[in-house]
Design a protein around this motif. Sequence first.
Motif, PDB file in Angstrom:
ATOM      1  N   GLY A 159      24.306  62.152  55.672  1.00  0.00           N
ATOM      2  CA  GLY A 159      25.383  61.676  54.801  1.00  0.00           C
ATOM      3  C   GLY A 159      26.587  61.252  55.597  1.00  0.00           C
ATOM      4  N   SER A 160      27.742  61.265  54.937  1.00  0.00           N
ATOM      5  CA  SER A 160      28.957  60.835  55.603  1.00  0.00           C
ATOM      6  C   SER A 160      30.172  61.471  54.938  1.00  0.00           C
ATOM      7  CB  SER A 160      29.037  59.314  55.513  1.00  0.00           C
ATOM      8  OG  SER A 160      30.078  58.863  56.322  1.00  0.00           O
ATOM      9  N   ILE A 211      33.972  60.561  54.129  1.00  0.00           N
ATOM     10  CA  ILE A 211      34.907  59.436  54.158  1.00  0.00           C
ATOM     11  C   ILE A 211      36.287  59.872  53.683  1.00  0.00           C
ATOM     12  CG2 ILE A 211      33.064  57.733  53.927  1.00  0.00           C
ATOM     13  CD1 ILE A 211      33.794  57.432  50.981  1.00  0.00           C
ATOM     14  N   ARG A 212      37.208  58.941  53.722  1.00  0.00           N
ATOM     15  CA  ARG A 212      38.599  59.187  53.365  1.00  0.00           C
ATOM     16  C   ARG A 212      38.707  59.811  51.964  1.00  0.00           C
ATOM     17  NH1 ARG A 212      43.248  56.248  55.220  1.00  0.00           N
ATOM     18  NH2 ARG A 212      44.847  57.794  54.805  1.00  0.00           N
ATOM     19  N   GLU A 250      28.343  63.404  62.270  1.00  0.00           N
ATOM     20  CA  GLU A 250      28.340  62.326  63.262  1.00  0.00           C
ATOM     21  C   GLU A 250      27.217  62.516  64.289  1.00  0.00           C
ATOM     22  OE1 GLU A 250      29.669  59.471  64.046  1.00  0.00           O
ATOM     23  OE2 GLU A 250      30.991  59.217  62.319  1.00  0.00           O
ATOM     24  N   LEU A 301      33.549  60.988  68.434  1.00  0.00           N
ATOM     25  CA  LEU A 301      33.547  61.132  69.892  1.00  0.00           C
ATOM     26  C   LEU A 301      33.071  62.529  70.294  1.00  0.00           C
ATOM     27  CD1 LEU A 301      36.797  59.122  70.689  1.00  0.00           C
ATOM     28  CD2 LEU A 301      34.460  58.316  70.523  1.00  0.00           C
ATOM     29  N   LEU A 338      38.215  56.460  66.376  1.00  0.00           N
ATOM     30  CA  LEU A 338      37.008  55.746  65.925  1.00  0.00           C
ATOM     31  C   LEU A 338      36.603  56.215  64.529  1.00  0.00           C
ATOM     32  CD1 LEU A 338      35.065  53.465  66.782  1.00  0.00           C
ATOM     33  CD2 LEU A 338      33.534  55.219  67.643  1.00  0.00           C
ATOM     34  N   ARG A 339      36.037  57.399  64.404  1.00  0.00           N
ATOM     35  CA  ARG A 339      35.799  58.063  63.106  1.00  0.00           C
ATOM     36  C   ARG A 339      35.919  59.547  63.376  1.00  0.00           C
ATOM     37  NH1 ARG A 339      31.607  54.769  64.023  1.00  0.00           N
ATOM     38  NH2 ARG A 339      30.399  56.569  64.680  1.00  0.00           N
ATOM     39  N   LYS A 376      37.298  47.253  60.433  1.00  0.00           N
ATOM     40  CA  LYS A 376      38.008  47.265  61.712  1.00  0.00           C
ATOM     41  C   LYS A 376      37.333  46.341  62.714  1.00  0.00           C
ATOM     42  CE  LYS A 376      36.036  51.691  62.592  1.00  0.00           C
ATOM     43  NZ  LYS A 376      36.405  53.059  62.511  1.00  0.00           N
ATOM     44  N   PHE A 403      29.938  61.666  51.052  1.00  0.00           N
ATOM     45  CA  PHE A 403      29.257  60.514  50.464  1.00  0.00           C
ATOM     46  C   PHE A 403      27.805  60.498  50.922  1.00  0.00           C
ATOM     47  CE2 PHE A 403      27.574  56.238  50.962  1.00  0.00           C
ATOM     48  CZ  PHE A 403      27.760  55.701  49.712  1.00  0.00           C
ATOM     49  N   ASN A 422      35.648  63.611  51.877  1.00  0.00           N
ATOM     50  CA  ASN A 422      34.991  63.064  50.698  1.00  0.00           C
ATOM     51  C   ASN A 422      33.518  62.816  51.043  1.00  0.00           C
ATOM     52  OD1 ASN A 422      34.120  61.377  48.645  1.00  0.00           O
ATOM     53  ND2 ASN A 422      35.952  60.105  48.653  1.00  0.00           N
ATOM     54  N   ARG A 427      29.343  63.052  70.573  1.00  0.00           N
ATOM     55  CA  ARG A 427      28.647  62.499  71.757  1.00  0.00           C
ATOM     56  C   ARG A 427      28.989  63.296  73.012  1.00  0.00           C
ATOM     57  NH1 ARG A 427      29.027  59.650  66.944  1.00  0.00           N
ATOM     58  NH2 ARG A 427      27.331  58.154  66.823  1.00  0.00           N
ATOM     59  N   VAL A 463      25.444  54.754  58.093  1.00  0.00           N
ATOM     60  CA  VAL A 463      25.263  55.282  56.730  1.00  0.00           C
ATOM     61  C   VAL A 463      26.219  54.563  55.769  1.00  0.00           C
ATOM     62  CG1 VAL A 463      25.393  57.344  55.244  1.00  0.00           C
ATOM     63  CG2 VAL A 463      24.604  57.560  57.591  1.00  0.00           C
TER      64      VAL A 463
END
Lengths: 81, 230
Positions: free
Chosen positions: B100-101, B103-104, B94, B62, B57-58, A40, B149, B147, B65, A70
């Motif tokens: 980790g993360s 994802i889609r 976040e 938001l 954003l992800r 993006k 990751f 998902n 924060r 990450v």
Amino acid sequence: MKVIVNVSRKEGVLDPEGQAIKSSLNNLGFEHCSDVRTGKQIILNLDQNNETEVLKQAKKMCEELLVNTVIENYEINILKD
Amino acid sequence: MRTGVVIFPGSNCDRDMIVALRKITGKTPIKIWHKEYDIPNLDLIVIPGGFTFGDYLRCGALAARSPVITSIKNHISRGGTVLGVCNGFQILIEAKILPGSLIRNNKLLFTCRETTLEVQSCIKNPFLSGLKIGECLKIPVAHNEGNYFAPEDLLKQLKEEGRIALKYVKQKDNEKNYNPNGSTEDIAGILSKNGKVLGMMPHPERAINYLHGGTDGLKFLTNCVEQIIG
């Protein structure tokens, strides 16, 4: 000053959207398209004229919010008029 | 037992979570608005599911924060217990409270259905310690970005530290889509280093009544409350 931030997924991180686009391109006859990665673009307008300061601020924004380091890489470019 | 449920603009499982906790503890949890800096001492804080800030954003970026996150981090540093469900898990990630993360989903589909979870052998924690290792719970998921990751070194660390709490499992040998999102090693939930914070994609508050199709969520949450009370 306008700043463009390009965010892309890191190598090895699954990009299901890219894979779906790739298979659609292949179906359209673009058989040579072997991989698609999506990302993006974020365009920032900063009320600052000092290039070094602008880059420093943009980097801070990326690290603190705009990018998930990450799974994502980023690249900052100043847009020259 | 004093509990609190955090509410952001776009949270939508807060009420279900309040109903579930009230049913178990007999007391209504306090509602914590995302702009609050001061929150009282609580035995359990839950970050419920939803689409905070429109998933802009992800997912969770938001919300992570928001002012309330500082208070939640203070609560955690005092040894407090936090459960993040679905978007709540994404917010914990976040906010860098969990590593980790998320994802889609691998098939690019929003998945809303029941899953089977298996309790893993992990460090002592107030969420699963009363349940048996290998015990299965049927709890539904509803998400687009679940998902899990983790880079290889992090995955190794999570295993060594016993922080993988819940995994999606097959019920039949030939079952193919038991993992709803393609997460690494079928991970459905992970713990913080001290075991006091759990992030999980499935929604226990959506399985607390036989009319929901099952009550394993109630079993899970009741166990949490019992473990915390001690």
